[in-house]
Design a protein around this motif. Structure first.
Motif, PDB file in Angstrom:
ATOM      1  N   PRO A   1     -58.410 -45.655  19.170  1.00  0.00           N
ATOM      2  CA  PRO A   1     -58.165 -45.692  17.716  1.00  0.00           C
ATOM      3  C   PRO A   1     -59.300 -45.086  16.905  1.00  0.00           C
ATOM      4  O   PRO A   1     -59.060 -44.317  15.960  1.00  0.00           O
ATOM      5  CB  PRO A   1     -57.992 -47.184  17.428  1.00  0.00           C
ATOM      6  N   MET A   2     -60.547 -45.397  17.255  1.00  0.00           N
ATOM      7  CA  MET A   2     -61.678 -44.847  16.522  1.00  0.00           C
ATOM      8  C   MET A   2     -61.800 -43.339  16.748  1.00  0.00           C
ATOM      9  O   MET A   2     -62.081 -42.579  15.820  1.00  0.00           O
ATOM     10  CB  MET A   2     -62.973 -45.535  16.953  1.00  0.00           C
ATOM     11  N   THR A   3     -61.543 -42.904  17.973  1.00  0.00           N
ATOM     12  CA  THR A   3     -61.643 -41.476  18.298  1.00  0.00           C
ATOM     13  C   THR A   3     -60.634 -40.657  17.517  1.00  0.00           C
ATOM     14  O   THR A   3     -60.971 -39.610  16.952  1.00  0.00           O
ATOM     15  CB  THR A   3     -61.436 -41.251  19.806  1.00  0.00           C
ATOM     16  N   VAL A   4     -59.390 -41.125  17.451  1.00  0.00           N
ATOM     17  CA  VAL A   4     -58.366 -40.329  16.773  1.00  0.00           C
ATOM     18  C   VAL A   4     -58.589 -40.308  15.265  1.00  0.00           C
ATOM     19  O   VAL A   4     -58.230 -39.333  14.597  1.00  0.00           O
ATOM     20  CB  VAL A   4     -56.940 -40.833  17.116  1.00  0.00           C
ATOM     21  N   LYS A   5     -59.210 -41.331  14.726  1.00  0.00           N
ATOM     22  CA  LYS A   5     -59.549 -41.296  13.295  1.00  0.00           C
ATOM     23  C   LYS A   5     -60.593 -40.219  13.018  1.00  0.00           C
ATOM     24  O   LYS A   5     -60.510 -39.500  12.007  1.00  0.00           O
ATOM     25  CB  LYS A   5     -60.057 -42.665  12.843  1.00  0.00           C
ATOM     26  N   LEU A   6     -61.581 -40.082  13.908  1.00  0.00           N
ATOM     27  CA  LEU A   6     -62.587 -39.038  13.746  1.00  0.00           C
ATOM     28  C   LEU A   6     -61.959 -37.659  13.885  1.00  0.00           C
ATOM     29  O   LEU A   6     -62.288 -36.734  13.129  1.00  0.00           O
ATOM     30  CB  LEU A   6     -63.697 -39.228  14.786  1.00  0.00           C
ATOM     31  N   VAL A   7     -61.051 -37.510  14.842  1.00  0.00           N
ATOM     32  CA  VAL A   7     -60.346 -36.235  15.018  1.00  0.00           C
ATOM     33  C   VAL A   7     -59.549 -35.905  13.770  1.00  0.00           C
ATOM     34  O   VAL A   7     -59.582 -34.775  13.275  1.00  0.00           O
ATOM     35  CB  VAL A   7     -59.416 -36.303  16.245  1.00  0.00           C
TER      36      VAL A   7
ATOM     37  N   ARG B   1     -60.020 -36.853  10.697  1.00  0.00           N
ATOM     38  CA  ARG B   1     -60.887 -36.505   9.577  1.00  0.00           C
ATOM     39  C   ARG B   1     -61.365 -35.064   9.686  1.00  0.00           C
ATOM     40  O   ARG B   1     -61.409 -34.339   8.691  1.00  0.00           O
ATOM     41  CB  ARG B   1     -62.088 -37.447   9.535  1.00  0.00           C
ATOM     42  N   GLN B   2     -61.697 -34.639  10.899  1.00  0.00           N
ATOM     43  CA  GLN B   2     -62.161 -33.266  11.085  1.00  0.00           C
ATOM     44  C   GLN B   2     -61.034 -32.259  10.856  1.00  0.00           C
ATOM     45  O   GLN B   2     -61.244 -31.197  10.249  1.00  0.00           O
ATOM     46  CB  GLN B   2     -62.761 -33.087  12.480  1.00  0.00           C
ATOM     47  N   LEU B   3     -59.844 -32.562  11.330  1.00  0.00           N
ATOM     48  CA  LEU B   3     -58.716 -31.652  11.098  1.00  0.00           C
ATOM     49  C   LEU B   3     -58.391 -31.577   9.607  1.00  0.00           C
ATOM     50  O   LEU B   3     -58.032 -30.503   9.095  1.00  0.00           O
ATOM     51  CB  LEU B   3     -57.488 -32.109  11.891  1.00  0.00           C
ATOM     52  N   LEU B   4     -58.517 -32.696   8.905  1.00  0.00           N
ATOM     53  CA  LEU B   4     -58.305 -32.687   7.456  1.00  0.00           C
ATOM     54  C   LEU B   4     -59.259 -31.715   6.778  1.00  0.00           C
ATOM     55  O   LEU B   4     -58.882 -30.989   5.846  1.00  0.00           O
ATOM     56  CB  LEU B   4     -58.483 -34.092   6.890  1.00  0.00           C
ATOM     57  N   ARG B   5     -60.491 -31.656   7.238  1.00  0.00           N
ATOM     58  CA  ARG B   5     -61.478 -30.762   6.641  1.00  0.00           C
ATOM     59  C   ARG B   5     -61.117 -29.294   6.879  1.00  0.00           C
ATOM     60  O   ARG B   5     -61.367 -28.454   6.017  1.00  0.00           O
ATOM     61  CB  ARG B   5     -62.868 -31.079   7.201  1.00  0.00           C
TER      62      ARG B   5
END
Length: 242
Positions: free
Chosen positions: A161-167, A169-173
């Motif tokens: 869950p934490m990993t996919v949230k970081l992913v 956020r980066q794709l959003l950027r």
């Protein structure tokens, strides 16, 4: 676990190929950058572009978890698809995203993202270098069987869950940079309905499964001219859930 939703899909190292951020991407790539929008309101917030889409109506049904499908598996498959599709879009416009044209990873008029390296230090990168780092790191995660398992006998790691949230956020950027710096290239290719629909799907899915925080979407103090304004616009028109 149903193999249809990805457990037995082909190895990602073969099916996902990151575009070279400095090479042309075929005959449909924009050969010349179009002039920047001289007005303060971004093109992606202007009519008819802001409402241009392939998908009509609300994305609620599209992002709803199918029956008998594990939620982690559903999230994993969709992140894989978002990454692949976004990577294809960036591959097409990458030849006009250079260190000279995009010296910072901008996501809005007053928003520049910084990269956190392996030493946990924040460093400023050009947009192509930043996006290359994002796409490389996400691809490495997708190919890591400990994080994105492909066999039905494997379970998702507790850190998933934490990993996919970081992913996410980066794709959003990456989305934010393309909208801010290269939307005129998207218009040049006449692919704005495709790109808008992909981003709306991405936002709807992220909010449905709590992968995105509203602060990440709005992004900057002047959110009225960033991708946060798209979020508000699409909520008003019913494309996204309020």
């Amino acid at each position: 676990m149903s193999s249809f939703f990805g457990r037995n899909r082909a190895p990602r190292s073969k099916s996902v190929t990151r575009k070279d951020s400095r090479s042309p991407s075929g005959p449909h790539a924009p050969s010349e950058p179009l002039p920047s929008n001289p007005i303060s309101r971004p093109l992606y917030l202007c009519q008819p572009f802001v409402d241009s889409a392939l998908v009509k109506g609300n994305f609620k049904l599209i992002v709803t978890l199918p029956r008998y499908v594990d939620e982690a598996e559903w999230v994993a498959v969709n992140i894989y698809d978002f990454y692949t599709n976004l990577n294809e879009f960036y591959g097409v416009i990458s030849e006009v995203c250079t260190q000279q044209s995009c010296p910072t990873m901008s996501g809005g008029p007053t928003l520049n993202y910084v990269w956190t390296n392996q030493d946990k230090k924040q460093i400023a990168l050009s947009a192509p270098a930043y996006i290359d780092s994002v796409m490389s790191s996400v691809q490495n995660l997708l190919e890591d069987e400990n994080i994105f398992p492909t066999k039905s006998s494997q379970n998702f790691h507790p850190s998933f869950p934490m990993t996919v949230k970081l992913v996410y956020r980066q794709l959003l950027r990456v989305f934010a940079h393309i909208y801010h710096a290269h939307y005129h290239h998207i218009l040049h290719l006449r692919t704005e309905p495709h790109f808008n629909s992909l981003f709306a799907h991405f936002l709807a899915f992220g909010r449905q499964y709590k992968l995105l925080d509203t602060r990440d979407i709005k992004g900057e103090p002047n959110a009225s001219v960033g991708v946060g304004a798209l979020w508000e616009r699409w909520k008003e028109t019913g494309i996204l859930e309020p």
